[in-house]
Design an enzyme around this catalytic site. Structure first.
Site, PDB file in Angstrom:
ATOM      1  N   ASP A  46       0.842  -1.200   0.000  1.00 23.37           N
ATOM      2  CA  ASP A  46       0.000   0.000   0.000  1.00 23.37           C
ATOM      3  C   ASP A  46       0.873   1.245   0.000  1.00 23.37           C
ATOM      4  O   ASP A  46       1.691   1.438   0.891  1.00 23.37           O
ATOM      5  CB  ASP A  46      -0.893  -0.010   1.245  1.00 23.37           C
ATOM      6  CG  ASP A  46      -1.823   1.194   1.293  1.00 23.37           C
ATOM      7  OD1 ASP A  46      -2.987   1.060   0.883  1.00 23.37           O
ATOM      8  OD2 ASP A  46      -1.384   2.272   1.757  1.00 23.37           O
ATOM      9  N   TYR A  51       2.656   9.981  -0.226  1.00 22.54           N
ATOM     10  CA  TYR A  51       3.816   9.470   0.496  1.00 22.54           C
ATOM     11  C   TYR A  51       5.140   9.811  -0.183  1.00 22.54           C
ATOM     12  O   TYR A  51       6.198   9.744   0.442  1.00 22.54           O
ATOM     13  CB  TYR A  51       3.731   7.946   0.662  1.00 22.54           C
ATOM     14  CG  TYR A  51       2.505   7.442   1.385  1.00 22.54           C
ATOM     15  CD1 TYR A  51       1.659   8.304   2.085  1.00 22.54           C
ATOM     16  CD2 TYR A  51       2.163   6.092   1.351  1.00 22.54           C
ATOM     17  CE1 TYR A  51       0.519   7.832   2.730  1.00 22.54           C
ATOM     18  CE2 TYR A  51       1.041   5.610   2.002  1.00 22.54           C
ATOM     19  CZ  TYR A  51       0.221   6.491   2.681  1.00 22.54           C
ATOM     20  OH  TYR A  51      -0.898   6.016   3.316  1.00 22.54           O
ATOM     21  N   LYS A  76      -2.968   5.913  -4.014  1.00 28.07           N
ATOM     22  CA  LYS A  76      -4.081   6.805  -3.684  1.00 28.07           C
ATOM     23  C   LYS A  76      -3.882   8.187  -4.306  1.00 28.07           C
ATOM     24  O   LYS A  76      -2.748   8.667  -4.441  1.00 28.07           O
ATOM     25  CB  LYS A  76      -4.228   6.959  -2.169  1.00 28.07           C
ATOM     26  CG  LYS A  76      -4.196   5.651  -1.407  1.00 28.07           C
ATOM     27  CD  LYS A  76      -4.251   5.895   0.098  1.00 28.07           C
ATOM     28  CE  LYS A  76      -3.870   4.656   0.872  1.00 28.07           C
ATOM     29  NZ  LYS A  76      -2.420   4.407   0.886  1.00 28.07           N
ATOM     30  N   HIS A 109      -7.876   9.553  -1.490  1.00 23.04           N
ATOM     31  CA  HIS A 109      -7.255   9.496  -0.173  1.00 23.04           C
ATOM     32  C   HIS A 109      -8.124  10.126   0.924  1.00 23.04           C
ATOM     33  O   HIS A 109      -8.195   9.600   2.039  1.00 23.04           O
ATOM     34  CB  HIS A 109      -5.890  10.193  -0.218  1.00 23.04           C
ATOM     35  CG  HIS A 109      -4.894   9.641   0.745  1.00 23.04           C
ATOM     36  ND1 HIS A 109      -3.545   9.604   0.497  1.00 23.04           N
ATOM     37  CD2 HIS A 109      -5.031   9.110   1.981  1.00 23.04           C
ATOM     38  CE1 HIS A 109      -2.896   9.065   1.519  1.00 23.04           C
ATOM     39  NE2 HIS A 109      -3.786   8.767   2.445  1.00 23.04           N
ATOM     40  N   LEU A 193      -2.478  -0.652  14.228  1.00 28.07           N
ATOM     41  CA  LEU A 193      -1.894  -0.864  15.547  1.00 28.07           C
ATOM     42  C   LEU A 193      -2.037   0.374  16.441  1.00 28.07           C
ATOM     43  O   LEU A 193      -1.455   0.430  17.536  1.00 28.07           O
ATOM     44  CB  LEU A 193      -0.416  -1.252  15.417  1.00 28.07           C
ATOM     45  CG  LEU A 193      -0.165  -2.568  14.672  1.00 28.07           C
ATOM     46  CD1 LEU A 193       1.322  -2.781  14.432  1.00 28.07           C
ATOM     47  CD2 LEU A 193      -0.758  -3.744  15.433  1.00 28.07           C
ATOM     48  N   ILE A 231      -3.058  -2.969   7.145  1.00 29.38           N
ATOM     49  CA  ILE A 231      -1.827  -2.608   6.428  1.00 29.38           C
ATOM     50  C   ILE A 231      -0.819  -1.963   7.383  1.00 29.38           C
ATOM     51  O   ILE A 231      -0.488  -0.792   7.248  1.00 29.38           O
ATOM     52  CB  ILE A 231      -2.124  -1.683   5.232  1.00 29.38           C
ATOM     53  CG1 ILE A 231      -3.019  -0.511   5.662  1.00 29.38           C
ATOM     54  CG2 ILE A 231      -2.773  -2.455   4.100  1.00 29.38           C
ATOM     55  CD1 ILE A 231      -3.147   0.580   4.602  1.00 29.38           C
ATOM     56  N   LYS A 233       2.618  -0.762   9.043  1.00 30.50           N
ATOM     57  CA  LYS A 233       3.925  -0.378   8.504  1.00 30.50           C
ATOM     58  C   LYS A 233       5.006  -0.757   9.503  1.00 30.50           C
ATOM     59  O   LYS A 233       4.763  -0.802  10.711  1.00 30.50           O
ATOM     60  CB  LYS A 233       3.977   1.114   8.193  1.00 30.50           C
ATOM     61  CG  LYS A 233       3.765   2.027   9.388  1.00 30.50           C
ATOM     62  CD  LYS A 233       3.756   3.477   8.961  1.00 30.50           C
ATOM     63  CE  LYS A 233       3.542   4.415  10.142  1.00 30.50           C
ATOM     64  NZ  LYS A 233       4.660   4.435  11.084  1.00 30.50           N
ATOM     65  N   ARG A 239      10.279  -6.475  12.921  1.00 27.90           N
ATOM     66  CA  ARG A 239       8.893  -6.055  13.117  1.00 27.90           C
ATOM     67  C   ARG A 239       8.022  -6.474  11.923  1.00 27.90           C
ATOM     68  O   ARG A 239       6.866  -6.859  12.104  1.00 27.90           O
ATOM     69  CB  ARG A 239       8.832  -4.543  13.327  1.00 27.90           C
ATOM     70  CG  ARG A 239       7.433  -4.018  13.647  1.00 27.90           C
ATOM     71  CD  ARG A 239       6.799  -4.660  14.856  1.00 27.90           C
ATOM     72  NE  ARG A 239       7.556  -4.435  16.059  1.00 27.90           N
ATOM     73  CZ  ARG A 239       7.460  -3.338  16.819  1.00 27.90           C
ATOM     74  NH1 ARG A 239       6.648  -2.360  16.475  1.00 27.90           N
ATOM     75  NH2 ARG A 239       8.177  -3.230  17.924  1.00 27.90           N
TER      76      ARG A 239
END
Length: 282
Positions: A46, A51, A76, A109, A193, A231, A233, A239
């Protein structure tokens, strides 16, 4: 071997339920980080025009040697590109940067209801062009509340395939989730998260210790069992692998219910409310 389940979209296409988010990855490290994620096994990547790392993501996909059709790629539309000609031009630029002739998902977005005279429907209708010519195998939205979706559903031809929203145990975003599911729109959770703020929550910690998982894995398993696409990161390989292996974690119904009760409503939101987002990049 860890296997990632997939959600069936209203297009009939399958979207891997656990993806890899690239928010805050810079051109300096995006290629390396995405390459590592692909090596671990992620097949859903994604990114976004916002970004600034589409080109590097595209390089990683090419250098991975994985056939393009085996990777589900989302990007997006940036907030400054909602006008029809800008949307068409920048979508083509995204394809060029990503080094592909199609994306699997293209999202608006933000709805930006305070900008462009509040007209996001016209923008979405332009995105329908990309779906019709197959350069976007599916289209959808991000950060849309039910009242933003109503005019889309009323005036557009293609029902959004997904709505990507902030969603985690402290912000279940239940009304939006239920509205979308009733319309056949799959939910994708960004910040799944909760920016790590729930890693020390006593309920999460107790479950994690009892079942031998990390707090992050417990939260991601909660998403997967609720039928969300997530999704997360992560920059470090450790991780990335930890998140990926959350697909092997199973929570009991009691654990699921306990995590559900952590919802703080709007007080749990970490990002902008969609009605308040009015940022257009310089």
């Amino acid at each position: 071997m860890t296997e990632i389940a997939a959600m069936k979209l209203n297009t009939g296409k399958l979207m891997p339920q656990l993806g890899f988010g690239t928010y805050k990855l810079t051109p300096d490290n995006a290629t390396e980080v995405v390459l590592e994620a692909l090596k671990i096994g992620y097949r859903h990547i994604d990114t976004a025009q916002m970004y600034g790392n589409e080109r590097e993501v595209g390089i990683a996909i090419k250098e991975s040697g994985i056939p393009r059709e085996e990777i589900f790629l989302t990007t997006k539309l940036n907030n400054g590109n909602h006008r029809p000609d800008d949307a068409r031009r920048t979508f083509e630029e995204s394809l060029e940067k990503l080094g592909t002739d199609y994306v699997d998902m293209f999202l608006m977005h933000w709805p930006l209801p305070k900008l462009y005279d509040g007209d996001f429907v016209t923008t979405y209708k332009v995105m329908e062009e990309f779906a019709i010519d197959k350069r976007a195998r599916a289209i959808g939205v991000s950060n849309f509340e039910p009242h933003h979706l109503v005019p889309i559903l009323r005036e557009a031809t293609i029902v959004p395939a997904t709505n990507q929203i902030e969603l985690h145990p402290y912000l279940r975003n239940k009304a939006t989730s239920e509205f979308c599911r009733n319309q056949g729109i799959v939910i994708t959770a960004w910040s799944p998260l909760g920016r790590g703020r729930q890693f020390e929550d006593p309920t999460i910690v107790e479950i994690a210790q009892r079942i031998g998982a990390s707090p992050a894995q417990v939260i991601l398993a909660w998403h997967l069992q609720h039928g969300n696409i997530a999704i997360p990161k992560a920059s470090s390989v450790e991780r990335q692998r930890e998140n990926f292996e959350s697909a092997n974690v199973t929570l009991s119904s009691a654990d699921m219910e306990a995590i559900d009760t952590l919802d703080k409503g709007e007080a749990g939101r970490t990002g902008k409310h969609p009605d308040e987002m009015n940022l257009i990049p310089n």
